[in-house]
Design a protein around this motif. Structure first.
Motif: not given
Length: 230
Positions: A121-140
């Motif tokens: 939907l937005t450029a911010g969507s991609a930024d949030a998605a990357r941070m979400a996957l980083a959160a998954a990597e950290q167990g959060r």
């Protein structure tokens, strides 16, 4: 009645007409008469055709669809039933569906919810998605997922705030994002969505069904029950 449905499915699916007549043992005129005399079979045949088409899409990719990015899971990570959700943090209907997912998890302890970040939907969507996957990597992941959907928008400040609220190591996350560690996963999610015919969010896959939109916990719950019984 079942042979009539077989003929209709064959015709709609584009099979050779002669094969359909040979299968039924009827000629074109009698087949037409039979269908006109039993029009109620047509919706049933169409439903069966859709079911077969969906199964043909899902089955070759099922294992890939149901295997999550490590950590990007809600509910029971060892659940026997898998619900796949394609989501975008900019999507209002995805935000509305968050409570629905929590309801389903509470009611179905055997369900694993695989979240597929699909930032369209937005450029911010991609930024949030990357941070979400980083959160998954950290167990959060769950903590970030909830905090991000609670944010007013997807500004850089709100994404970082959600990361901090979830207890992430933000510096570590930034390094992972800058190294491009999550790009393959995001590209794979696009590939899977395209092959499933998914063009918007939220979208759901459970069992042999693909559901589109904020369909509500009742509809998804029924699909879960069907998958459990199959």
């Amino acid at each position: 009645m079942r042979w009539i449905a077989t003929i209709v499915i064959a015709l709609i699916a584009g099979f050779a007409g002669a094969a359909a007549w040979d299968y039924s043992g009827l000629g074109p005129d009698r087949t037409r008469e039979a269908l006109l005399a039993n029009p109620e079979i047509l919706p049933e045949a169409m439903d069966e055709l859709r079911r077969r088409d969906m199964l043909a899409r899902i089955e070759p990719l099922r294992s890939e669809l149901e295997e999550p990015f490590p950590g990007a899971v809600l509910g029971n990570p060892n659940g026997e039933i898998t619900l796949v959700e394609f989501t975008d943090y900019a999507c209002t209907y995805c935000r509305q569906s968050l409570d629905h997912v929590n309801q389903l998890i509470a009611a179905n302890p055997d369900v694993k919810v695989v979240i597929r970040e699909y930032p369209i939907l937005t450029a911010g969507s991609a930024d949030a998605a990357r941070m979400a996957l980083a959160a998954a990597e950290q167990g959060r992941y769950e903590q970030f997922h909830n905090a991000m959907f609670a944010a007013e928008n997807l500004s850089a400040e709100n994404i970082e705030r959600a990361a901090l609220q979830s207890g992430m190591d933000v510096a570590r996350a930034r390094r992972a994002i800058e190294m491009g560690l999550f790009e393959t996963q995001l590209q794979n999610n696009v590939f899977l969505a395209q092959n499933m015919g998914i063009t918007g969010t939220p979208a759901w896959i459970v069992g042999n069904q693909v559901l589109s939109g904020a369909v509500g916990p009742e509809v998804i719950g029924a699909a879960i029950a069907e998958a459990r019984d199959s």
